[in-house]
Scaffold this active site. Sequence first.
Site, PDB file in Angstrom:
ATOM      1  N   CYS A 149      78.517  20.436  -7.822  1.00  0.00           N
ATOM      2  CA  CYS A 149      79.865  20.664  -8.354  1.00  0.00           C
ATOM      3  C   CYS A 149      80.552  21.897  -7.768  1.00  0.00           C
ATOM      4  CB  CYS A 149      79.829  20.768  -9.872  1.00  0.00           C
ATOM      5  SG  CYS A 149      78.540  21.846 -10.516  1.00  0.00           S
ATOM      6  N   HIS A 242      84.810  25.014 -13.108  1.00  0.00           N
ATOM      7  CA  HIS A 242      84.167  26.148 -12.452  1.00  0.00           C
ATOM      8  C   HIS A 242      85.210  26.958 -11.694  1.00  0.00           C
ATOM      9  CE1 HIS A 242      80.487  24.373 -13.594  1.00  0.00           C
ATOM     10  NE2 HIS A 242      79.992  24.003 -12.453  1.00  0.00           N
TER      11      HIS A 242
END
Lengths: 350, 350, 350, 350
Positions: A149, A242
């Site tokens: 990710c 994130h």
Amino acid sequence: MSQKISVGILGATGAVGQRFVQLLEGHPWFELTHVYASERSVGKTYAEAAQWRMESALPKHIGAMPIAACEPTGELPRVVFSALDSSVATEVERAFADAGCAVVSNSSSYRMADDVPLIIPEVNPDHLDVIRAQASFKNGGFIVTNPNCTTVGLTMVLKPLHDAFGLKSVSVVSMQAASGAGYPGVPSLDLIDNVVPYIPGEEDKIYTEPNKLLGTLENESVHHNDIPIDATCNRVGVRDGHLEAVSISFKSPPKDSGEIIEALQSFCGVPQKNKLPSAPEAPIVYNEDAFRPQPILDRMNGGGMAVTVGRVKESRLFDISLTLLVHNTIRGAAGAAILNAELLKDQGLL
Amino acid sequence: MSQKISVGILGATGAVGQRFVQLLEGHPWFELTHVYASERSVGKTYAEAAQWRMESALPKHIGAMPIAACEPTGELPRVVFSALDSSVATEVERAFADAGCAVVSNSSSYRMADDVPLIIPEVNPDHLDVIRAQASFKNGGFIVTNPNCTTVGLTMVLKPLHDAFGLKSVSVVSMQAASGAGYPGVPSLDLIDNVVPYIPGEEDKIYTEPNKLLGTLENESVHHNDIPIDATCNRVGVRDGHLEAVSISFKSPPKDSGEIIEALQSFCGVPQKNKLPSAPEAPIVYNEDAFRPQPILDRMNGGGMAVTVGRVKESRLFDISLTLLVHNTIRGAAGAAILNAELLKDQGLL
Amino acid sequence: MSQKISVGILGATGAVGQRFVQLLEGHPWFELTHVYASERSVGKTYAEAAQWRMESALPKHIGAMPIAACEPTGELPRVVFSALDSSVATEVERAFADAGCAVVSNSSSYRMADDVPLIIPEVNPDHLDVIRAQASFKNGGFIVTNPNCTTVGLTMVLKPLHDAFGLKSVSVVSMQAASGAGYPGVPSLDLIDNVVPYIPGEEDKIYTEPNKLLGTLENESVHHNDIPIDATCNRVGVRDGHLEAVSISFKSPPKDSGEIIEALQSFCGVPQKNKLPSAPEAPIVYNEDAFRPQPILDRMNGGGMAVTVGRVKESRLFDISLTLLVHNTIRGAAGAAILNAELLKDQGLL
Amino acid sequence: MSQKISVGILGATGAVGQRFVQLLEGHPWFELTHVYASERSVGKTYAEAAQWRMESALPKHIGAMPIAACEPTGELPRVVFSALDSSVATEVERAFADAGCAVVSNSSSYRMADDVPLIIPEVNPDHLDVIRAQASFKNGGFIVTNPNCTTVGLTMVLKPLHDAFGLKSVSVVSMQAASGAGYPGVPSLDLIDNVVPYIPGEEDKIYTEPNKLLGTLENESVHHNDIPIDATCNRVGVRDGHLEAVSISFKSPPKDSGEIIEALQSFCGVPQKNKLPSAPEAPIVYNEDAFRPQPILDRMNGGGMAVTVGRVKESRLFDISLTLLVHNTIRGAAGAAILNAELLKDQGLL
């Protein structure tokens, strides 16, 4: 009868598996026909086996589907998306590929294997050629992977800058969301009034995966790049999204940050050109507000498939620094794999 | 009658002011005799004017103290600690110094002034000499400042490394606590499930303050250092404790991270040698656990006066990287000023 | 040599076990000599076996102690504090009692047993007499328990009101801290931007435990009270400190809320009269500020051993309502047991 | 040219104002033509004046709209939605009604006025008749209001239970989201690791507003009900979604909780029957999972317009208790007003 391509999910009940279910609902090309999970779920319906935790409701027809064991028996879907833990993915994914399925995996098991392409459709669609080296390919079975990710967001931003200015060095400090660790994942006592300054295994992936993604295809094989990348990964009390504070030096530096922004905003790849169903209009959204990107305000840009960039500024040590945000369970996981499958279809490989 | 040195607090009712009150309670050398605040609080008792928000109870005798206006009239304390906003500090602090008070300030107003020392007692106690250049010094009045909260933690870690290996470059990405913005400060909607990637004014202070602190004293004047420092500052959903991910290159690099750890752990300054009351036993606590430092577990090390360091590792771009934690309202603000005042007393300047 | 009473902790490595270690450090009467944990920890030191997560440092001499298995072999301490899960507590606690130890338990296993006293020292110290009915008592071994964390706070507030006005009915809605579920406990994805409206097993304890605590001693047996209590328990994103919104009707209602406050503030029991080491000065702290009690500001009142009450107001359905706060891992768990042990010593039972 | 009804927003730049903009985008009946805000925003575009904080992007054509002062001058929209603070709403809303606008207000200013209907379309659509008593009605201008956010969720659940079993008494303890206080609203230091046990003014509204909503229309006037309701309101660290733990006694109690659930699930009103655009399919969603409703999982049920109910259980003091969840800025504010406007249109009043 549906003319859609049948797809299954390996590890369908977990956090990433649920996100696959959510994103596949109403998909124009794919129809979810098989949900695979561990032995203890076999015999239950999906609704019984999965503790559904998506913000949208579980579609009833999916909830009624029976859970199958993670074995390639019976009628198989054309594509299986893998949300398996890497501990079990190695064996299971190989078995499904050998049985003739296109395995589109979010697991880390085969990401760095020479004959398995690691793909971000906007970045390196040509790397798909590597699958021809897989023994199972002659029977229509193969494995394709998407990156970790954190890597996805980073590499999508690095790609247009590498093309324009040549990457010399990259430093990353991440502030990663709790969902990256799945469910139950990170204990609440670790994130209430706290930050955890380490995520096991994460930094190593950031050193290597972007260099495969930014590598060059030579004779059906990927020659990895060797850009030095440093990373420190932190876990913060955020659900999804994130953030990465990135500093970059270039071989041919731009004359100002305006050129950086121009390169980011004009970035466009096969998903955009060929209008893949899950492709965001623009893969990178630049926000000039100094207080952006923020997880809560920007993670759903492009339906969770766009990376948002802000704080582009000159650095006192590198050429520039910037902050990027990627939705870790959409563009960083389930959405990444679905876009890979769309690319496969678009390239005539399904 | 008390033989302690009388002290006052400018801006006593705010978040940092309250921390001063808390930390001064029971202090062996100082006695709080004056609480100064803005006009609208004058005429009230401290308990009435301050919305007390410390985790320990407001001492009753302090609660009963009358609030005075921020003017140097009447009997004055020997020392005034300043927790004023920089917008009003410039004028008020000068007035108290001119009236003969030792002004020990946490405000940014005079930090970079040539004749005002910017002090961390473990780092540059000799810089105190600069006060002799202040016109008010002949009457016993002067201004001494401590750095910004993020700078304090950073510079305490940089100092022993600079002494041992010579700093060549420093990169910092901070994850800063909400209390750094005071009360009410950051809205909760900005920090629930979110990170804000920018803190106005913060990065500039990190570029300049460490270079003054690590400068050299020459003829009662500080020659600033010119180490290139880059910084990106983020606000995270933590109450107290700034985390900083730091990467460092050296002029004479150590041969391994063991030498870094040795330099950090052996660091010791005047506060430790002369056993100043607020000095932590060790200014730097090294924790070998990869998951540390964490705000919730480490911010109170050394009573909130020690900086905790972890994750010392080789960097792929710099020589090393590490993560540090500093309690931003104790070592980074009120405690910093109190330790400065203790240094003044220790050096015979009160 | 120490003249202190030797004590051990069963389940010493878990969250409550660690709190026992922390609170026993420097205790004037008790000396921690044995740390017991599960088989997989045996052979390790306490520092190796426990992932220490208290905000104060693990004392070195405790860290070096070897972990023993949860069996009453070898030299035994006079007292064992039990932080065991109820699943294993039943057998282990009985074994230690049979071996002659005073078992002071935070577990729920024996709380409702007829011959085991359920004790809050300020509320029902006379119930200790019940231990004489335990077969092991003749050999000096017995089991004493403290209530569930939510019950402790509730019953400490109910006791003086029951004595003064006679309880007719009690309704409770709790907002409970994450630490109540131990570590790892509640997943962070359940508490970031969320509340969980159910805690399995919790409500049943609130229906029954206060009625045993407020029961009367008759012939070495407790006659339970039968006050109807209703409860709904919620989990909120707080580290420590259970808030309870309580509504109460009385048999002889006070004429105004002033009488309620007076009853709460004048409450005082054996721990206060006999100055037990862990006793707070006042068991109940009343705060007239409408915005209190708050976990962050009030949970450490009385060193975490006082219950804080606020928002005392007339109810439109009951006679009054109020909000209380109890530190769930101090007064609601480890501190509760330690105060029980102090009561045992005070009453000549150790 | 658009055939839609022109609408404006009073207080368009604030948190509720932004929610109005978001929810009105693409509305089939209404077209946003006017954005009104305070004097300091006049002369700016909406994009310049509003610090847009919705999770979806600000539509460009709205961003370009000029801000108008909150005065009924120039061409007026048929409807103005009011997101004004009650401090200014009284005067401004009256002025727009006098100028012939339908003022559909979320403000509390006129909620309890005799000639102003307080409406939840599923609960009391007949109360709209009251507007005929307003002097401005003859010119097409009038004021209609929706209740406080906490009241909306509560009353939607009470209505079908009142109809079926007759309410005797209701007790509510709320756990309310930060967005209820607007932006900047609640300081983050009040909600990180904390709960605030009081919300000024909130409890009074819960005592009175449901009794007006559940009142009966007699001669174009509402006869308020007199059900005794008690409430305690808490602020928790949640972005959106108020949870309410509710206990209820009835005049004709159901024989079991199944009847309660049946009454809730079969509830349906004018918005459902007449298929108003913003109406959820079912106004109340019942979830049998004991861990539900949860803000993060359930607040967007019915697009944020449905109330979710769970934990229906027998109470030991009341007849039953349950937990409900309402999205406070959609069904509890902007969405409530838009549904009211849709009801007005449906009833031929626009």
